[in-house]
Design an enzyme around this catalytic site. Structure first.
Site, PDB file in Angstrom:
ATOM      1  CD  GLU A  47      -3.093   5.169   1.754  1.00  0.00           C
ATOM      2  OE1 GLU A  47      -4.051   5.518   1.056  1.00  0.00           O
ATOM      3  OE2 GLU A  47      -2.590   4.022   1.699  1.00  0.00           O
TER       4      GLU A  47
ATOM      5  CD  GLU B 211      -7.119  -0.590   3.651  1.00  0.00           C
ATOM      6  OE1 GLU B 211      -6.103  -0.931   3.003  1.00  0.00           O
ATOM      7  OE2 GLU B 211      -7.646   0.529   3.551  1.00  0.00           O
TER       8      GLU B 211
ATOM      9  CG  ASP C 267      -2.226   0.740   0.999  1.00  0.00           C
ATOM     10  OD1 ASP C 267      -2.353   1.447  -0.014  1.00  0.00           O
ATOM     11  OD2 ASP C 267      -3.122   0.640   1.861  1.00  0.00           O
TER      12      ASP C 267
ATOM     13  CG  HIS D 233      -8.183   4.881   4.363  1.00  0.00           C
ATOM     14  ND1 HIS D 233      -6.850   5.255   4.357  1.00  0.00           N
ATOM     15  CD2 HIS D 233      -8.341   4.031   3.319  1.00  0.00           C
ATOM     16  CE1 HIS D 233      -6.238   4.662   3.343  1.00  0.00           C
ATOM     17  NE2 HIS D 233      -7.114   3.903   2.700  1.00  0.00           N
TER      18      HIS D 233
END
Length: 283
Positions: free
Chosen positions: A34, A155, A32, A136
């Site tokens: 972020e 996640e 990912d 998030h």
């Protein structure tokens, strides 16, 4: 003549050879953005500084891939897992790794077959985590919170449980300190590597890139050494996935002006595989 494994081990030890390094293994890196080194603001993800986010993701991927091979891996698959899955430039990724980009349909981990370990690289904490950089849960504009069997999840927990459904352990989670803490809550014994200390949804105390990637190298080697000691994440089935859906036009959940929606739309599914519940279209 085929020698027994115990004999091979004894010979390897006598010669100073690491047996697993000699036999080799496959590692799967789900990347990912972020939680990558140097990322602290939304503008680096989908704004005027987006090139910084891509460069950070590429740098962390390459550091992790190199460490996997140093640890004895003979195959490494990298899944470009941010957004629509087409972020990094293939020519800037270590050529020894197989890079998977683009949609993968109902398969969260394409090309996972044969892997002994999964690394969650560049991850972030679940939605609304205090101090979690760009926190998030899958969609910062559409999902306020998520729950698996009644337990709030992000996640990291979902992806670790899906990995468990495939019989492959998540051995290392890399992201900010809040993501690392969340990983330890979901995955007993998992190795973690903090790339920064989150101070708000849009700020962080950052490490110099060379220091962060040195730590990433060390954490990767140690996690792969312990890959058979880290248990799979197991859920109780049938499993229920519930999410709070935000109204159209909502601020992103990591926007500093975001306000909790008290009565969001509830969407819920129950089934025999979390992966299917997550990836099947909701509408």
């Amino acid at each position: 003549m085929t020698l027994p494994r115990t004999t091979i081990l004894a010979i390897a030890l006598a010669l100073g050879v690491h047996l697993e390094r000699g036999l080799g293994f496959k590692v799967y890196i789900f990347a990912d953005m972020e939680g990558c080194t140097g990322i602290e603001h939304a503008s680096q993800i989908h704004g005027e500084r987006a090139a910084e986010g891509v460069a950070a993701m590429e740098g962390d991927i390459n550091a992790c891939v190199a460490a996997c091979f140093e640890a004895g891996a003979t195959a490494v698959v990298v899944r470009d897992g941010h957004g629509k899955g087409s972020n990094v430039a293939p020519e800037r990724i270590d050529a020894r790794a197989e890079l998977y980009q683009g949609p993968s349909g109902t398969n969260r981990y394409p090309r996972l077959d044969g892997a002994e370990a999964i690394i969650l690289l560049g991850y972030h904490a679940k939605s609304l985590t205090r101090g979690g950089v760009l926190a998030h849960s899958y969609s910062s504009q559409a999902i306020q919170r998520m729950f698996v069997n009644g337990r709030e999840v992000g996640e990291i927990g979902v992806d670790a449980a899906i990995a468990g459904e495939h019989g492959v352990p998540v051995v290392l989670v890399v992201g900010d300190d809040k993501a690392c803490a969340e990983a330890r809550e979901w995955i007993p014994g998992v190795a973690t590597c903090p790339t920064k200390v989150g101070t708000s949804w849009q700020s962080a105390q950052l490490l110099p890139p060379e220091d962060a990637r040195r730590r990433l190298r060390e954490a990767t080697i140690e996690a792969l050494r312990r890959r058979r000691e880290i248990p799979l994440v197991r859920l109780t089935y049938p499993v229920t996935l519930r999410r709070e859906r935000l109204p159209a036009g909502s601020r992103r959940t990591y926007d500093l002006e975001f306000v909790l929606v008290e009565h969001p739309q509830i969407e819920e599914r129950t089934g025999d595989r979390l992966e299917e519940l997550l990836l099947k279209p909701w509408r």
